[in-house]
Design an enzyme around this catalytic site. Structure first.
Site, mmCIF file in Angstrom:
data_model
loop_
_atom_site.group_PDB
_atom_site.id
_atom_site.type_symbol
_atom_site.label_atom_id
_atom_site.label_comp_id
_atom_site.label_asym_id
_atom_site.label_seq_id
_atom_site.Cartn_x
_atom_site.Cartn_y
_atom_site.Cartn_z
ATOM 1 N N GLU A 51 0.842 -1.194 0.000
ATOM 2 C CA GLU A 51 0.000 0.000 0.000
ATOM 3 C C GLU A 51 0.879 1.248 0.000
ATOM 4 O O GLU A 51 1.730 1.402 0.883
ATOM 5 C CB GLU A 51 -0.917 -0.017 1.239
ATOM 6 C CG GLU A 51 -1.916 -1.179 1.198
ATOM 7 C CD GLU A 51 -2.408 -1.632 2.569
ATOM 8 O OE1 GLU A 51 -2.140 -0.936 3.563
ATOM 9 O OE2 GLU A 51 -3.047 -2.708 2.633
ATOM 10 N N HIS B 15 -0.277 0.372 15.629
ATOM 11 C CA HIS B 15 0.878 0.862 14.883
ATOM 12 C C HIS B 15 2.178 0.643 15.643
ATOM 13 O O HIS B 15 3.191 1.235 15.305
ATOM 14 C CB HIS B 15 0.728 2.364 14.581
ATOM 15 C CG HIS B 15 -0.356 2.700 13.598
ATOM 16 N ND1 HIS B 15 -1.685 2.524 13.872
ATOM 17 C CD2 HIS B 15 -0.300 3.199 12.333
ATOM 18 C CE1 HIS B 15 -2.409 2.917 12.821
ATOM 19 N NE2 HIS B 15 -1.602 3.327 11.881
ATOM 20 N N GLU C 181 -4.470 -6.738 2.755
ATOM 21 C CA GLU C 181 -3.239 -7.445 3.093
ATOM 22 C C GLU C 181 -3.263 -8.909 2.686
ATOM 23 O O GLU C 181 -2.232 -9.468 2.291
ATOM 24 C CB GLU C 181 -2.935 -7.325 4.590
ATOM 25 C CG GLU C 181 -2.470 -5.941 5.026
ATOM 26 C CD GLU C 181 -3.592 -4.909 5.126
ATOM 27 O OE1 GLU C 181 -4.768 -5.318 5.062
ATOM 28 O OE2 GLU C 181 -3.291 -3.712 5.253
ATOM 29 N N TYR D 2 -2.281 -8.996 10.228
ATOM 30 C CA TYR D 2 -3.144 -10.135 10.568
ATOM 31 C C TYR D 2 -4.170 -10.520 9.504
ATOM 32 O O TYR D 2 -4.506 -11.696 9.389
ATOM 33 C CB TYR D 2 -3.832 -9.898 11.924
ATOM 34 C CG TYR D 2 -2.865 -9.497 13.007
ATOM 35 C CD1 TYR D 2 -1.760 -10.292 13.308
ATOM 36 C CD2 TYR D 2 -3.016 -8.315 13.712
ATOM 37 C CE1 TYR D 2 -0.850 -9.905 14.285
ATOM 38 C CE2 TYR D 2 -2.118 -7.931 14.699
ATOM 39 C CZ TYR D 2 -1.035 -8.727 14.975
ATOM 40 O OH TYR D 2 -0.144 -8.346 15.934
ATOM 41 N N ASP E 210 2.882 -2.975 11.587
ATOM 42 C CA ASP E 210 2.845 -4.297 12.226
ATOM 43 C C ASP E 210 1.435 -4.802 12.498
ATOM 44 O O ASP E 210 1.115 -5.955 12.267
ATOM 45 C CB ASP E 210 3.644 -4.246 13.537
ATOM 46 C CG ASP E 210 3.554 -2.876 14.204
ATOM 47 O OD1 ASP E 210 2.422 -2.419 14.465
ATOM 48 O OD2 ASP E 210 4.608 -2.258 14.423
ATOM 49 N N GLY E 211 0.551 -3.894 12.979
ATOM 50 C CA GLY E 211 -0.789 -4.319 13.379
ATOM 51 C C GLY E 211 -1.701 -4.648 12.211
ATOM 52 O O GLY E 211 -2.827 -5.095 12.425
ATOM 53 N N PHE E 212 -1.214 -4.473 10.991
ATOM 54 C CA PHE E 212 -2.062 -4.743 9.826
ATOM 55 C C PHE E 212 -1.647 -5.982 9.058
ATOM 56 O O PHE E 212 -2.094 -6.213 7.935
ATOM 57 C CB PHE E 212 -2.107 -3.516 8.904
ATOM 58 C CG PHE E 212 -2.525 -2.270 9.635
ATOM 59 C CD1 PHE E 212 -3.559 -2.317 10.565
ATOM 60 C CD2 PHE E 212 -1.893 -1.066 9.436
ATOM 61 C CE1 PHE E 212 -3.938 -1.185 11.273
ATOM 62 C CE2 PHE E 212 -2.272 0.082 10.128
ATOM 63 C CZ PHE E 212 -3.299 0.017 11.061
#
Ligand code: TPP
Ligand code: TPP
Ligand code: MG
Ligand code: MG
Lengths: 324, 385, 385, 324
Positions: free
Chosen positions: D30, D130, D61, D89, D85-87
């Site tokens: 992205e 984030h 993702e 999953y 990082d949090g995206f």
């Protein structure tokens, strides 16, 4: 008063009791209605409680957990079935970023009493993605509770305790033990997160959960014949761990071997080894050893007996421990 | 052999290139129309060519070849199911009833076009000359995958539903970067269409105008869950919503499936962007050898669909077209020989030893693999000794 | 105050119930039509009622109220951006340019209808009487969420794009089980529409015919990525493909957004199944206070959209309709007072201590929380001492 | 010959070198094109290599990783960026069930040379999702390699080594160190999976990776002033771990403290503690201790300094270890 149930039937009975006791409890998942689930764990529930409360969902795991979160926000208590362990990953984001974190991110305002039932582990000759042990992912995730039942009595009570909990619970069901029978008592003897000391032992303690509890018991019996006193602990809860019990048995037996079906690398055994060593350093005569599956993707069924930890591998580890 | 109904599509290119202009007139309208249409049909349930069949023409040789493919595919199913009952296979997922959808589609693309299947595409695999042994390997539990995708241009089966549609989409992005005119064909079921991945793939392929041909075998069930629980609109309508041209075909009419697929594939190949074919068909058996369909579907439902059996229909057509008994007798003999091969190949299947998996997990050296392989070999040898 | 253009929608129910029959004639056609339509408009870019606007009638009181909401929302943006520059906020995501889409939609549903927002819906939050302090809390870094959803009926913001659409869908399933006539409204962006979750939600809501109203603010960008990279067709077309009635509206025309939302909400409330509104709008600012939109978008693009500014347009309309200077002067005074409140509330915001999080993570006792909280308190007290 | 780069710029240079060296290398994610990524790590690449090889993807993702797998099957070497990082999953299923397992499930026939770059960890005052440290999930997954760079030189070389690897690699970039500068050499001095002993120490060794390497170095310096000899190891690779190096320093310093930003419960520290204890049981004077974040979801930014392990908490653990 006790009744004899298979483990699968005990969960079914537990679900039935929970649904009868609270009309906010809703069972949902793929094929849980008319079919009663591929393992028949929800058999008959749709007939008893109707299609509103036993919901055959579209085939979408993120959707199952995501909509369960929405239902919980509306005041329901959803119990989701994931058809097989290997199919929980499409829901991973909803589980770790939403389900696990909602309470903390809402500053404690929103609770999500959602249970996710996962038939877990190998040993039934299944095809790929149907035999995985993925408890470590969820146990590493703050905000979730993770439990694992090993026998019908626990299965019956733990599913009800999980549903009653206001926190999200990942509920593991050892699929190769679904057909094992046992007595089920009317009242629970333990709270959800207590470990069970199934055997006391002074030489070494085996720590297991779910499907490997039976393996550990058999190994302990075999070792007893050779004159060793081997304890067995059924963890029951993986997150939180019952550290006081682990500490106590480690201090008493001085040696510990953890047995699980998951890969050892960062498996729950790693946490137990680290924690127990930290708190019982001087009590231990040997490092806490781990017996798990090899660190491979779950292999084809015809190799699974070589892959899964069996009595021999457990005894091999016990021997290593005793020889330290 | 006398061909009483000789309806060769005059301008059909044996290489799978051009398609009949009559067909183009009918199917071309799909490109920009998002509305639902009835399934395209060339041969009706009684084996009679429809008006469209007559006007477009039906290639009798192709019909005969496809009929034979379908008969063999069905025989694979019945043999495999028997082998499962004997304990020779752990599990079997029948393509029974879906042969026309599979054979009709795979035969309409080029051999060089890559295929990303789901798990029920045995007839597709057979058409791509994958040996029965390689098809059964996975279901015997000796391996997670059967064949070499580099040879058959069929990717290994996906059991995590819908994931393969994204692989197909990425592969198609590579095709385009290579300036190749390959088409990428991917199969999935009506149930799988509810997965996020499938919808991401439809959208991604559309946004990128990638050469993907999505093929949905709508067999009316996802295990015990009927299609209407999964979706409100037919899938070809949903596809059109994404800008993926949606075709609708009678999936039990092999000739219609072939014609639609050939048309759609050429459109995709020519750069029109992705397309989706929704083939209406039916899973005549249970979901798998472990399933008991009586728990969830009615006898009437099954009976209605048995009347639409794709093999019966095509045989009727061929007989009406004058194909003689001798042909069917030959085929029956081929079928028996094939069945014997299936049984033989199945029983001969042996898998790797677990030791092999330590070498197959990583391409490059890995200390955990080395250590655990040594441990495993030590244990194995102690056990053997 | 003289209302020179008095166009009250005669049959408009102040409770948000019935809608104008003229409107129903125009919008009713959407129900079963999956094709693209131009965006619905009631007031054009110069502030003139369109022919449709004239025939349907425009409620001047509502227009005035919404104009005021929009002015305040914009002021929140500019104050918050200034506070961010002063280091009082860590981050701010501007709704600048999207005020009409937000105010128009939230004002068209009942206060009891639950809302699942994305992260840019400040104007929605203000309309639901959420205090500026509670809106800014999260962006000041003192908390992950601002308000109590039980009070405002606005769920806490979702930063993992698209996930909230599934929550809305599940909530709607609960609404239906409760036999309530609530509608669930969920907001998401054009970029988020590419996520699997959003598509699963559209499909799930359609298949279950659930009372969800999806509202997409198509602001033409997802950070630096333009809408055409995300999708090939307009989103209202995609929605229709799923069987979710798709509406298309000029998202910079507050009155049009309100009318369409009101109509769609009543349809959903009445059991027609889910609907989606695609509002064409524009993010006039950068993605966030950290973003530099000059890297990816042209001055021309921005200039073209600046001309369509929703607040300017509505003000023009109101002035033409005879609303006098005094009204705007009053509003300007309100705005200043509001701005002062924003600044004051922001600077007064204090967060919890980490100790609180140990109590907020689990509803029930948890030994790790107990142990670590004690550890933390020990450390904190040592540091303080 | 060396040049000075910030860590972010070093990765940019590494990507540029890899793309120039092999036209099958494709960068995707992205906003990686025109914008150059939200951290500008891919800045300028689209101008140099074109939009075919630096692809602004749709916002999905699972789609990013799923299509990267398809591209790899077609012969490409995709380098995916996950924005934060949090995206990661939503892509979890594609990563653990497809990317990680493809080689084993194809019996070694199909390799997937895919790199997934993840800016990781906290400390930049970011909003929720984030600042996460999720390396344990991937390290527990057989079939993946997981690496973590801590300085510009490693960043430059490791990204190229990761791209050159025929295995899938999860590549962690410590986002709060993106702007730290350092010298970058033309040739790598280590292979991808070797740990680096940054300081030798005889009293205790600190083991860290990514963002906490700097914390560990600072703590070691502080302890040195108090007269203690504290070693520091930069793990660099989390899967596989460089166990020989860990064993060696454990044997030499007899004490070990692992420092990471992830939750300690089943964090990589648990595995290190378990493994090192297993192989160096008699060498250890104290249990391997772990310093990580508290076992909470990452809290709001204004609390992150209390949440993240800092020099004081590291020194506290060192002291505990020394007092054992
Ligand atoms: C992600 C995922 N979830 C669940 C399953 C379990 N499962 C296997 S087949 C099946 C039904 C599939 O239905 P459909 O896509 O229509 O294909 P069909 O079996 O009808 O060919 C389900 C739920 C799975 N394989 N993968
Ligand atoms: C799952 C996920 N992936 C990536 C991001 C990072 N991200 C934040 S906003 C954004 C763009 C969102 O675009 P859109 O949905 O159109 O909403 P808008 O910002 O335009 O309101 C991205 C990629 C995220 N928050 N969540
Ligand atoms: Mg199906
Ligand atoms: Mg947008």
């Amino acid at each position: 008063m006790t009744t004899t149930y298979s483990l699968g039937a005990a969960i079914n009975a537990g679900l039935r009791a929970a649904m009868a006791g609270d009309d906010k409890v809703v069972v949902m998942g793929e094929d849980v209605g008319t079919l009663g689930g591929v393992f028949r764990v929800t058999d008959g529930l749709v007939g008893e409680f109707g299609a509103d409360r036993v919901v055959d969902t579209p085939l979408a795991e993120s959707g199952i957990v995501g909509t369960a979160i929405g239902l919980a926000l509306r005041g329901y208590r959803p119990v989701c079935e994931i058809q097989f362990d290997g199919f929980v990953y499409p829901a991973f984001d909803q589980i770790v970023s939403q389900l696990a974190k909602m309470r903390a991110r809402s500053r404690g305002r929103l609770s999500l009493p959602v249970v996710i039932r996962i038939p877990v582990g190998g040993g039934i000759g299944a095809v790929e993605h149907h035999s995985e042990s993925n408890e470590a992912y969820f146990a590493h995730t703050a905000g979730l509770r993770v439990v694992s039942c090993s026998n019908p009595d626990d299965a019956f009570h733990m599913i009800q305790q999980a549903i009653a909990s206001d926190d999200p619970v990942i509920f593991y069901e050892p699929k190769r033990r679904y057909w094992d029978k046992g007595e089920v008592s009317t009242e629970p003897t333990r709270s959800l997160h207590e470990a069970a000391v199934l055997r006391e032992g002074s030489d070494c303690t085996l720590v297991a959960h779910g499907p490997t509890v039976a393996t550990a018991l058999a190994a302990a019996d075999a070792a007893r014949e050779d004159g060793f006193s081997i304890g067995v602990v059924d963890l029951r809860s993986l997150s939180p761990l019952d550290v006081p019990t682990l500490r106590k048995v480690a201090a008493e037996s001085h040696r510990m071997v953890v047995v699980h079906e998951a890969s050892t690398f960062l498996g729950i055994g790693a946490e137990i080894a680290a924690t127990v060593t930290e708190s019982c350093f001087y009590d231990l005569e040997a490092p806490v050893l781990r017996v798990g599956a090899y660190n491979l993707p779950y292999p084809p069924a015809h190799m699974e007996n070589d892959f899964l930890p069996d009595i021999d591998r457990v005894l091999e580890a016990v021997e290593t421990s005793l020889n330290f | 052999m006398t061909l009483t109904v000789s309806l060769p599509a005059a301008d059909r290119d044996p290489e799978g290139g051009a398609v009949s202009t009559a067909l183009a007139t009918v199917l071309g309208a799909r490109q920009d129309d998002p509305r639902s249409v009835p399934p395209f049909q060339l041969i009706d349930e009684d084996g009679e060519p429809t008006a469209l069949g007559v006007s477009i023409g039906i290639d009798l040789n192709l019909a005969q070849e496809m009929h034979a493919d379908m008969v063999l595919a069905r025989r694979l199913d019945s043999e495999a199911l028997a082998l499962q009952r004997q304990g020779e296979l752990h599990l079997w997922l029948m393509s029974w009833g879906q042969e026309a959808a599979q054979v009709g589609s795979v035969r309409a693309v080029r051999d060089s076009d890559m295929i990303f299947p789901s798990y029920r595409e045995h007839a597709v695999a057979l058409c791509r000359r994958i040996a029965p042994a390689d098809i059964m390997r996975q279901w015997r539990g000796v391996s997670h995958s059967g064949w070499d995708p580099a040879e058959s241009k069929v990717h290994i089966n996906s059991l995590v539903l819908g994931t393969q549609t994204l692989h197909a989409t990425g592969y198609a992005a590579g095709v385009r970067m290579d300036r190749s005119d390959d088409v990428v064909l991917t199969y999935f079921g009506d149930g799988s269409a509810s997965q996020g991945d499938v919808n991401e793939a439809l959208n991604w392929a559309a946004a990128g105008s990638l050469p993907v041909l999505f093929f949905c075998q709508n067999n009316q069930w996802a295990i015990s869950t009927p299609t209407h629980t999964q979706m409100r609109t037919p899938l070809h309508v949903r596809a059109a919503g994404f800008g993926v041209t949606g075709y609708h075909v009678d999936g039990n009419d092999a000739m219609a499936v072939h014609a639609v697929t050939q048309y759609a594939a050429e459109q995709v190949r020519g750069g029109a962007g992705p397309a989706l074919i929704e083939a209406q068909t039916y899973r005549l058996a249970g979901h798998s050898s472990s399933d008991d369909p009586k728990r969830y579907r009615t006898e009437d439902d099954l009976a209605a669909w048995l009347k639409k059996d794709p093999i019966v229909r095509l045989e009727r057509f061929l007989r009406r077209a004058g194909v003689e008994d001798a042909h069917f007798e030959d085929l029956a003999a081929r079928e028996e020989a094939f069945a014997a091969t299936v049984r033989e190949q199945c029983k001969a299947l042996r898998g790797d030893d677990l030791a092999a998996v330590f070498d197959q997990t990583y391409a490059e050296a890995h200390p955990v693999m080395d250590r655990e392989k040594a441990e495993f070999l030590g244990r194995r040898d102690r056990t053997v000794a």
